[in-house]
Enzyme design. Structure first.
Site, PDB file in Angstrom:
ATOM      1  N   ASP A   8       0.863  -1.184   0.000  1.00 55.23           N
ATOM      2  CA  ASP A   8       0.000   0.000   0.000  1.00 55.23           C
ATOM      3  C   ASP A   8       0.903   1.239   0.000  1.00 55.23           C
ATOM      4  O   ASP A   8       2.137   1.124  -0.110  1.00 55.23           O
ATOM      5  CB  ASP A   8      -1.004  -0.028   1.166  1.00 55.23           C
ATOM      6  CG  ASP A   8      -0.362   0.257   2.519  1.00 55.23           C
ATOM      7  OD1 ASP A   8       0.888   0.297   2.608  1.00 55.23           O
ATOM      8  OD2 ASP A   8      -1.114   0.434   3.502  1.00 55.23           O
ATOM      9  N   CYS A  65       3.214  -3.173   4.003  1.00 51.78           N
ATOM     10  CA  CYS A  65       2.452  -1.974   4.345  1.00 51.78           C
ATOM     11  C   CYS A  65       3.265  -1.244   5.425  1.00 51.78           C
ATOM     12  O   CYS A  65       4.441  -1.541   5.618  1.00 51.78           O
ATOM     13  CB  CYS A  65       1.027  -2.306   4.789  1.00 51.78           C
ATOM     14  SG  CYS A  65       0.874  -3.339   6.259  1.00 51.78           S
ATOM     15  N   THR A  67       3.155  -1.419   8.649  1.00 53.22           N
ATOM     16  CA  THR A  67       3.559  -2.330   9.721  1.00 53.22           C
ATOM     17  C   THR A  67       3.795  -3.772   9.262  1.00 53.22           C
ATOM     18  O   THR A  67       4.415  -4.545   9.988  1.00 53.22           O
ATOM     19  CB  THR A  67       2.434  -2.396  10.774  1.00 53.22           C
ATOM     20  OG1 THR A  67       1.243  -2.858  10.121  1.00 53.22           O
ATOM     21  CG2 THR A  67       2.180  -1.039  11.416  1.00 53.22           C
ATOM     22  N   HIS A  98       9.352 -24.332   8.789  1.00 50.86           N
ATOM     23  CA  HIS A  98       8.307 -24.994   9.572  1.00 50.86           C
ATOM     24  C   HIS A  98       6.886 -24.727   9.082  1.00 50.86           C
ATOM     25  O   HIS A  98       6.035 -25.606   9.186  1.00 50.86           O
ATOM     26  CB  HIS A  98       8.407 -24.569  11.044  1.00 50.86           C
ATOM     27  CG  HIS A  98       9.556 -25.207  11.760  1.00 50.86           C
ATOM     28  ND1 HIS A  98       9.669 -25.194  13.127  1.00 50.86           N
ATOM     29  CD2 HIS A  98      10.653 -25.874  11.300  1.00 50.86           C
ATOM     30  CE1 HIS A  98      10.783 -25.836  13.485  1.00 50.86           C
ATOM     31  NE2 HIS A  98      11.394 -26.234  12.384  1.00 50.86           N
ATOM     32  N   HIS A 133       6.071 -31.249  10.103  1.00 51.12           N
ATOM     33  CA  HIS A 133       5.537 -29.918   9.791  1.00 51.12           C
ATOM     34  C   HIS A 133       4.457 -29.990   8.712  1.00 51.12           C
ATOM     35  O   HIS A 133       3.543 -29.175   8.696  1.00 51.12           O
ATOM     36  CB  HIS A 133       6.666 -28.971   9.396  1.00 51.12           C
ATOM     37  CG  HIS A 133       7.685 -28.821  10.475  1.00 51.12           C
ATOM     38  ND1 HIS A 133       7.383 -28.244  11.689  1.00 51.12           N
ATOM     39  CD2 HIS A 133       8.976 -29.229  10.550  1.00 51.12           C
ATOM     40  CE1 HIS A 133       8.454 -28.274  12.466  1.00 51.12           C
ATOM     41  NE2 HIS A 133       9.426 -28.873  11.798  1.00 51.12           N
TER      42      HIS A 133
HETATM   43  C1  RB5 Z   1      -1.960   2.754   6.419  1.00 48.98           C
HETATM   44  O1  RB5 Z   1      -2.032   3.952   7.073  1.00 48.98           O
HETATM   45  C2  RB5 Z   1      -1.626   1.636   7.391  1.00 48.98           C
HETATM   46  O2  RB5 Z   1      -2.712   1.413   8.215  1.00 48.98           O
HETATM   47  C3  RB5 Z   1      -1.230   0.411   6.604  1.00 48.98           C
HETATM   48  O3  RB5 Z   1      -0.109   0.689   5.850  1.00 48.98           O
HETATM   49  C4  RB5 Z   1      -0.907  -0.841   7.404  1.00 48.98           C
HETATM   50  O4  RB5 Z   1       0.162  -0.647   8.276  1.00 48.98           O
HETATM   51  C5  RB5 Z   1      -2.033  -1.513   8.053  1.00 48.98           C
HETATM   52  O5  RB5 Z   1      -1.901  -2.480   8.791  1.00 48.98           O
END
Ligand code: RB5
Length: 149
Positions: A8, A65, A67, A98, A133
């Site tokens: 994203d 993304c 995170t 695994h 596994h």
């Molecule tokens: C976008 O702002 C953020 O929420 C997205 O990149 C992601 O980290 C969501 O889990």
């Protein structure tokens, strides 16, 4: 080996640096977007790349993304996908050995570009161990199919 990439807006730059790394190594990939830093909804992009892995067109997915968390949740909703958020070398290795993970998820605000490249290299070059596994992967598939285990 062919890889499916997606991110994203929150990991647009990380995806670009991973693409450069793959280009330098001559590893084939398809970029399923997004195409700019303009705000988008991560499930759409995670879904596109995950679906392409699940249908067998690509060997592995790399989906990012901010995170790594949201895209992993989206990818894991696609039947046949085992997506793992990886933040260090051990996780990238173990989730292949695994869990037979077929998608690695990373967060642009979590890993440096250098670490991301390292995790990609480990992920795509580590084999699944099979054996006990595989039995556990079969149980994951049973859950996915709505079976009681
Ligand atoms: C976008 O702002 C953020 O929420 C997205 O990149 C992601 O980290 C969501 O889990």
């Amino acid at each position: 080996m062919k890889l499916a990439l997606a991110a994203d807006h929150g990991a647009f730059e990380l995806k670009a640096s991973i693409k450069k790394h793959l280009d330098e190594q001559g590893i084939a990939y398809e970029d399923f977007g997004c195409d700019s830093k303009e705000s988008v909804d991560y499930p759409r992009f995670a879904y596109r790349a995950a679906k392409a892995v699940a249908d067998g067109t690509y060997d592995f997915g790399i989906i990012c993304c901010t995170t790594g968390l949201g895209v992993s949740m989206a990818a894991n909703k696609v039947k046949g996908i085992r997506a793992a958020v990886c933040t260090n070398e051990m996780l990238a290795e173990m989730t292949r050995r695994h869990n037979n993970a077929n998608v690695i998820c990373m967060g642009q605000n979590v890993v440096t570009p250098e670490l991301a490249n390292k995790l990609v290299d480990i992920f795509v070059s580590t084999a699944f161990e099979g054996g006990r596994h595989q039995r556990r992967i079969n149980l994951l598939t049973a859950i996915e199919n709505g079976e009681d285990i």
